[in-house]
Design an enzyme around this catalytic site. Structure first.
Site, PDB file in Angstrom:
ATOM      1  N   ASP A  69      -3.577  10.641  23.123  1.00 45.55           N
ATOM      2  CA  ASP A  69      -3.492   9.732  24.269  1.00 45.55           C
ATOM      3  C   ASP A  69      -2.054   9.362  24.614  1.00 45.55           C
ATOM      4  O   ASP A  69      -1.120   9.656  23.852  1.00 45.55           O
ATOM      5  CB  ASP A  69      -4.325   8.462  24.008  1.00 45.55           C
ATOM      6  CG  ASP A  69      -4.283   8.025  22.547  1.00 45.55           C
ATOM      7  OD1 ASP A  69      -3.268   8.288  21.882  1.00 45.55           O
ATOM      8  OD2 ASP A  69      -5.264   7.440  22.075  1.00 45.55           O
ATOM      9  N   ASN A 141     -12.537  -2.095  17.396  1.00 47.08           N
ATOM     10  CA  ASN A 141     -13.711  -2.158  18.295  1.00 47.08           C
ATOM     11  C   ASN A 141     -14.465  -0.827  18.346  1.00 47.08           C
ATOM     12  O   ASN A 141     -15.330  -0.637  19.191  1.00 47.08           O
ATOM     13  CB  ASN A 141     -13.287  -2.573  19.705  1.00 47.08           C
ATOM     14  CG  ASN A 141     -12.404  -1.526  20.382  1.00 47.08           C
ATOM     15  OD1 ASN A 141     -12.048  -0.520  19.772  1.00 47.08           O
ATOM     16  ND2 ASN A 141     -12.041  -1.771  21.629  1.00 47.08           N
ATOM     17  N   HIS A 143     -13.110   2.141  18.974  1.00 44.91           N
ATOM     18  CA  HIS A 143     -12.598   3.183  19.884  1.00 44.91           C
ATOM     19  C   HIS A 143     -12.036   4.372  19.113  1.00 44.91           C
ATOM     20  O   HIS A 143     -11.554   4.246  17.996  1.00 44.91           O
ATOM     21  CB  HIS A 143     -11.589   2.622  20.908  1.00 44.91           C
ATOM     22  CG  HIS A 143     -10.239   2.274  20.382  1.00 44.91           C
ATOM     23  ND1 HIS A 143      -9.478   1.250  20.900  1.00 44.91           N
ATOM     24  CD2 HIS A 143      -9.477   2.798  19.398  1.00 44.91           C
ATOM     25  CE1 HIS A 143      -8.323   1.188  20.259  1.00 44.91           C
ATOM     26  NE2 HIS A 143      -8.308   2.108  19.349  1.00 44.91           N
ATOM     27  N   GLU A 148     -12.641   3.578  24.917  1.00 47.17           N
ATOM     28  CA  GLU A 148     -13.107   2.239  24.577  1.00 47.17           C
ATOM     29  C   GLU A 148     -14.634   2.199  24.627  1.00 47.17           C
ATOM     30  O   GLU A 148     -15.258   3.098  25.194  1.00 47.17           O
ATOM     31  CB  GLU A 148     -12.515   1.222  25.569  1.00 47.17           C
ATOM     32  CG  GLU A 148     -10.988   1.194  25.601  1.00 47.17           C
ATOM     33  CD  GLU A 148     -10.341   0.547  24.373  1.00 47.17           C
ATOM     34  OE1 GLU A 148     -11.021   0.365  23.339  1.00 47.17           O
ATOM     35  OE2 GLU A 148      -9.132   0.231  24.454  1.00 47.17           O
TER      36      GLU A 148
HETATM   37  C1  F6R Z   1      -4.022   6.519  18.473  1.00 46.13           C
HETATM   38  C2  F6R Z   1      -5.336   6.188  18.943  1.00 46.13           C
HETATM   39  C3  F6R Z   1      -6.131   5.037  18.458  1.00 46.13           C
HETATM   40  C4  F6R Z   1      -5.805   4.575  17.043  1.00 46.13           C
HETATM   41  C5  F6R Z   1      -6.555   3.302  16.723  1.00 46.13           C
HETATM   42  C6  F6R Z   1      -6.239   2.772  15.346  1.00 46.13           C
HETATM   43  O1  F6R Z   1      -3.501   7.646  19.141  1.00 46.13           O
HETATM   44  O2  F6R Z   1      -5.789   6.881  19.772  1.00 46.13           O
HETATM   45  O3  F6R Z   1      -7.495   5.355  18.538  1.00 46.13           O
HETATM   46  O4  F6R Z   1      -6.142   5.591  16.143  1.00 46.13           O
HETATM   47  O5  F6R Z   1      -6.246   2.319  17.665  1.00 46.13           O
HETATM   48  O6  F6R Z   1      -4.904   2.361  15.310  1.00 46.13           O
HETATM   49  P1  F6R Z   1      -4.233   1.948  13.937  1.00 46.13           P
HETATM   50  O7  F6R Z   1      -4.236   3.174  13.096  1.00 46.13           O
HETATM   51  O8  F6R Z   1      -2.846   1.513  14.289  1.00 46.13           O
HETATM   52  O9  F6R Z   1      -5.078   0.873  13.354  1.00 46.13           O
END
Ligand code: F6R
Length: 263
Positions: A69, A141, A143, A148
């Site tokens: 992303d 959450n 995602h 989301e």
């Molecule tokens: C990152 C992404 C997100 C993260 C998620 C967890 O490219 O797409 O899905 O993997 O937000 O983030 P952390 O690892 O910082 O808790």
């Protein structure tokens, strides 16, 4: 789905890296094609991949990487853009050349232009022969990427609005919440599922609820992480804290013990 539960985040990083390397051997047809997540969860995994490269077990010098992303409206030279983050935290660590790094383009004159670029991103993944191994974290959450809750389980790379919780979680990297972009371009859940293997790493009790929903909850757009249940080769590596709300724990441990003996 293989669920591997270990004592510490460090062990989780080591096991997740092994799952990535096995996946590259199983699905790679030439130079590695890696799907790359940003965030805190995979940092130890990337360090383990760097160590494996130093030991000569893998070579990323001609690898290609496809980011999950990117923020919309953030210049790709901005230090919090995912392009710059991946250059710092992955390319420079594991030795993947910047020229091999692909990141969705979140900038354009119009929304339609960004949407076209997003569709072209899926085509670029196909042209590379597909992602061999997709590395994933999960949001509190549920995602996956920036899909989301309520994201279509068959979605393709596209523009998404970020959830308030995601923006709050990521505000720590910016000078305040109002600096966090409101939108992103993310690989879709359908796109993610086309990778040969998915390796998700999660550590810490703040991930326990999302992990329980993703691994043991119903397949549901309300928990995008549950799409792993549809994938034929998904590996979920957890520390004790992230695994603390799983009900079927005894089976995961038995299955993992079997795997170690090659059964
Ligand atoms: C990152 C992404 C997100 C993260 C998620 C967890 O490219 O797409 O899905 O993997 O937000 O983030 P952390 O690892 O910082 O808790």
């Amino acid at each position: 789905m293989e669920v591997l539960i270990v004592d510490t985040p460090e062990e989780a990083a080591a096991f997740a890296a092994s799952a990535v390397l096995d996946g590259l051997r199983a699905y790679g047809t030439g130079n590695p094609v890696l799907g790359l997540a940003t965030g805190s969860s995979p940092l130890g995994l990337y360090a383990e991949l760097a160590a494996a490269a130093q030991r000569g077990e893998v070579d990323f010098s001609a690898a290609r990487g496809f980011a999950l992303d990117e923020y919309v409206g953030l210049d790709d030279t901005h230090e919090q853009s995912y392009r710059q983050t991946l250059i710092r935290e992955v390319c420079n660590v594991i030795g993947l050349p910047e020229s091999g790094l692909n990141v969705p383009n979140g900038n354009g004159e119009t929304v339609a232009q960004i949407a076209e670029q997003a569709a072209a991103y899926d085509e670029a993944i196909k042209a590379a022969g597909g992602v061999d191994v997709q590395i994933l974290g999960i949001g509190a959450n549920g995602h996956l990427g920036f899909n989301e809750p309520a994201s279509s389980l068959r979605s393709r790379t596209r523009i998404k609005r970020l959830a308030s919780q995601t923006r709050e979680d990521n505000a720590r990297f910016f000078d305040g919440l109002d600096q966090v972009p409101t939108h992103c371009v993310t690989q879709g859940l359908g796109t993610v599922q086309e990778a040969g293997r998915l390796v998700l790493i999660a550590t810490g009790s703040h991930k326990a609820e999302a992990i329980a929903a993703a691994v043991e909850g119903p397949l549901s757009a309300s928990c995008p992480g549950s799409v792993l249940q549809l994938h034929p080769d998904a590996v979920v590596v957890l520390d004790e804290a992230a695994a603390s709300r799983l009900k079927n724990r005894a089976y995961y441990d038995d299955a993992a013990a079997g795997l170690q003996f090659g059964i």
